[in-house]
Design an enzyme around this catalytic site. Structure first.
Site, PDB file in Angstrom:
ATOM      1  N   ASP A 135     -28.140   0.830 -17.550  1.00 33.33           N
ATOM      2  CA  ASP A 135     -28.931  -0.162 -18.291  1.00 33.33           C
ATOM      3  C   ASP A 135     -28.818  -1.518 -17.589  1.00 33.33           C
ATOM      4  OD1 ASP A 135     -29.299   1.644 -20.776  1.00 33.33           O
ATOM      5  OD2 ASP A 135     -27.129   1.565 -20.511  1.00 33.33           O
ATOM      6  N   TYR A 176     -21.708  12.652 -13.167  1.00 34.32           N
ATOM      7  CA  TYR A 176     -20.878  12.669 -14.371  1.00 34.32           C
ATOM      8  C   TYR A 176     -19.835  13.761 -14.207  1.00 34.32           C
ATOM      9  CZ  TYR A 176     -24.963  10.075 -15.974  1.00 34.32           C
ATOM     10  OH  TYR A 176     -25.967   9.156 -16.078  1.00 34.32           O
ATOM     11  N   GLU A 222     -30.469   6.925 -13.777  1.00 32.04           N
ATOM     12  CA  GLU A 222     -31.813   6.445 -13.440  1.00 32.04           C
ATOM     13  C   GLU A 222     -31.845   5.668 -12.130  1.00 32.04           C
ATOM     14  OE1 GLU A 222     -34.223   5.154 -16.596  1.00 32.04           O
ATOM     15  OE2 GLU A 222     -35.319   3.668 -15.411  1.00 32.04           O
ATOM     16  N   ASP A 223     -31.011   4.646 -12.028  1.00 31.83           N
ATOM     17  CA  ASP A 223     -31.157   3.773 -10.868  1.00 31.83           C
ATOM     18  C   ASP A 223     -30.692   4.442  -9.573  1.00 31.83           C
ATOM     19  OD1 ASP A 223     -31.943   1.154  -9.887  1.00 31.83           O
ATOM     20  OD2 ASP A 223     -29.834   0.896  -9.407  1.00 31.83           O
TER      21      ASP A 223
HETATM   22  O1  TRH Z   1     -24.338   4.631 -14.577  1.00 33.01           O
HETATM   23  P1  TRH Z   1     -25.406   5.601 -14.873  1.00 33.01           P
HETATM   24  O2  TRH Z   1     -24.954   6.916 -15.301  1.00 33.01           O
HETATM   25  O3  TRH Z   1     -26.359   5.008 -15.967  1.00 33.01           O
HETATM   26  C1  TRH Z   1     -26.966   5.781 -16.958  1.00 33.01           C
HETATM   27  C2  TRH Z   1     -28.443   5.905 -16.796  1.00 33.01           C
HETATM   28  O4  TRH Z   1     -29.084   4.677 -16.651  1.00 33.01           O
HETATM   29  C3  TRH Z   1     -29.020   6.600 -17.990  1.00 33.01           C
HETATM   30  O5  TRH Z   1     -30.410   6.676 -17.884  1.00 33.01           O
HETATM   31  C4  TRH Z   1     -28.630   5.851 -19.226  1.00 33.01           C
HETATM   32  O6  TRH Z   1     -29.126   6.480 -20.335  1.00 33.01           O
HETATM   33  C5  TRH Z   1     -27.145   5.785 -19.298  1.00 33.01           C
HETATM   34  O7  TRH Z   1     -26.641   5.138 -18.145  1.00 33.01           O
HETATM   35  C6  TRH Z   1     -26.688   5.026 -20.499  1.00 33.01           C
HETATM   36  O8  TRH Z   1     -26.329   5.825 -13.576  1.00 33.01           O
HETATM   37  P2  TRH Z   1     -27.431   4.928 -12.859  1.00 33.01           P
HETATM   38  O9  TRH Z   1     -28.646   4.788 -13.706  1.00 33.01           O
HETATM   39  O10 TRH Z   1     -27.604   5.510 -11.555  1.00 33.01           O
HETATM   40  O11 TRH Z   1     -26.784   3.497 -12.714  1.00 33.01           O
HETATM   41  C7  TRH Z   1     -25.718   3.221 -11.871  1.00 33.01           C
HETATM   42  C8  TRH Z   1     -25.813   1.795 -11.386  1.00 33.01           C
HETATM   43  O12 TRH Z   1     -24.582   1.418 -10.791  1.00 33.01           O
HETATM   44  C9  TRH Z   1     -26.887   1.611 -10.327  1.00 33.01           C
HETATM   45  O13 TRH Z   1     -27.570   0.388 -10.521  1.00 33.01           O
HETATM   46  C10 TRH Z   1     -26.107   1.543  -9.021  1.00 33.01           C
HETATM   47  C11 TRH Z   1     -24.840   0.870  -9.502  1.00 33.01           C
HETATM   48  N1  TRH Z   1     -23.675   1.084  -8.629  1.00 33.01           N
HETATM   49  C12 TRH Z   1     -23.251   0.044  -7.835  1.00 33.01           C
HETATM   50  O14 TRH Z   1     -23.860  -1.042  -7.847  1.00 33.01           O
HETATM   51  N2  TRH Z   1     -22.163   0.230  -7.029  1.00 33.01           N
HETATM   52  C13 TRH Z   1     -21.497   1.411  -6.957  1.00 33.01           C
HETATM   53  O15 TRH Z   1     -20.507   1.517  -6.203  1.00 33.01           O
HETATM   54  C14 TRH Z   1     -21.967   2.493  -7.761  1.00 33.01           C
HETATM   55  C15 TRH Z   1     -21.268   3.818  -7.706  1.00 33.01           C
HETATM   56  C16 TRH Z   1     -23.046   2.289  -8.597  1.00 33.01           C
END
Ligand code: TRH
Length: 369
Positions: free
Chosen positions: A21, A186, A263-264
């Site tokens: 988010d 996860y 998502e991201d």
């Molecule tokens: O962290 P997430 O599992 O987030 C999820 C999804 O958004 C999902 O749709 C939502 O419902 C849930 O949260 C609550 O995975 P996501 O979306 O890939 O987001 C990870 C973010 O973390 C992404 O912007 C990249 C960032 N990130 C970094 O900036 N540095 C890092 O070292 C890593 C591993 C991730």
């Protein structure tokens, strides 16, 4: 597109779980400032989550400006002296009541957009940009769907992203006798069986794991938490520090296979133009598997049938946490790696000709205001 410095966007974000988010909102806010010259305030309830992906942000400070974005704590109380032109409610996070009241009575109401979660499901095309008049207030909220087709709002993609990616790769030659994997997933009961397969495979695998990720699944295979590097047979598991979003992109660019989630990171893996496997955020009634299949239907359309089958089988075994099928799933994918590499490149190229999320939002706002 002309830069319009007078437009003010406020992005509202409540962190449900994990980093997605905050991550999506931060990426969008940065782009709106950097590429569209807008004045952007990100109102977020948990600044400490944002600080994890952007260390320049001070988790203890309520008001600060980083990368040109004003960051404010979303507390529902304080209204600015004047309302912004556009209010983006991320993922149905609910606007504070005082904001709704102020918007409803304003002479010039802000354009109210709800940024939805990304899905490849076909119904998204018909729902994108629809207005939703509010029953109790004289306000209209618009649905904004990121997506994979021309009928959606598209995906966030910074203008210089591919150029930065290609320059990075040109400067950072890698060993090609090791398969480099990034594991950002996860907890997953199938991971120990996958590690076991890699450890006994015919090629060396280095699997980088950002700190805190899938810790229990990893520890259950190792018999202890992962600290530093651990090598078993052909597999080296490597704990890597959490990076900024730009640093995370570089990790994706460096790997041959990206196991991503949510998502991201899912979108960024596609821009990395390398093979990836997606683990959508788990939902009740296996709704996440519906999302996975919808995506794979699109993604695999132009893949040869046997390669598509192998990718789908492996993705399903991974997402169903099916320890019994994950090793055969992996063996099934192996012969198709060259085809999957070519496909990932072609997919990124095609997707980049579709709409870009920040630009589509700004265009919509300009038409309406
Ligand atoms: O962290 P997430 O599992 O987030 C999820 C999804 O958004 C999902 O749709 C939502 O419902 C849930 O949260 C609550 O995975 P996501 O979306 O890939 O987001 C990870 C973010 O973390 C992404 O912007 C990249 C960032 N990130 C970094 O900036 N540095 C890092 O070292 C890593 C591993 C991730």
């Amino acid at each position: 597109m002309a830069v319009n410095t007078s437009l003010r966007f406020d992005v509202f974000c409540r962190v449900v779980d994990n980093y997605g988010d905050a991550g999506v909102c931060w990426r969008l806010a940065r782009e709106l400032v950097a590429e569209h010259g807008l004045e952007v305030t990100l109102r977020i309830d948990r600044i400490e989550v944002l600080a994890r992906i952007e260390p320049a942000i001070d988790a203890t400070r309520a008001g600060q400006r980083v990368a040109g974005v004003t960051i404010a704590r979303l507390d529902g109380e304080c209204l600015p002296a004047s309302l912004p032109d556009v209010v983006i409610e991320a993922f149905g996070c609910r606007l504070p009541q005082p904001w709704l009241q102020a918007m409803a009575t304003a002479a010039r109401k802000p354009l109210w957009i709800n940024l939805e979660y990304l899905s490849a499901e076909p119904w998204v095309d018909g729902a994108h940009a629809l207005p939703s008049p509010q029953p109790r207030l004289p306000l209209v909220r618009h649905f904004w769907f990121p997506g994979f087709t021309r009928d959606t709002g598209g995906l966030i993609r910074e203008r210089d992203l591919f150029a930065r990616r290609d320059a990075w790769r040109a400067q950072h030659a890698r060993r090609d006798d090791v398969l480099r994997v990034l594991l950002f997933g996860y907890e997953n009961r199938a991971l120990p069986a996958l590690f076991e397969r890699w450890a006994h495979g015919s090629e060396a695998v280095t699997c980088s794991v950002p700190e805190g990720v899938a810790m229990q699944s990893i520890a259950s295979w190792l018999g202890a938490p992962l600290v530093g590097n651990v090598t078993r047979g052909q597999l080296t598991l490597e704990a890597v520090p959490f990076a900024t979003q730009d640093g995370f992109d570089r990790m994706l660019w460096d790997c041959d296979l990206n196991l991503v989630r949510g998502e991201d990171s899912f979108v960024r893996a596609q821009w990395a133009a390398r093979p990836f496997v997606w683990q959508p955020y788990g939902q009740a009634d296996e709704a996440h598997l519906v999302k996975l299949r919808a995506f794979l239907d699109r993604y695999a359309q132009r893949l040869a049938q046997d390669a598509a089958r192998a990718l789908v089988d492996f993705s399903l075994a991974y997402n169903r946490e099916d320890a019994a099928r994950i090793a055969t799933g992996w063996d099934g994918v192996l012969p198709h790696r060259p085809a999957l590499v070519r496909h990932a490149q072609a997919w990124a190229q095609t997707l980049a000709s579709g709409p870009e999320l920040g630009a589509s939002l700004v265009e919509f706002a300009r038409e309406r205001l």
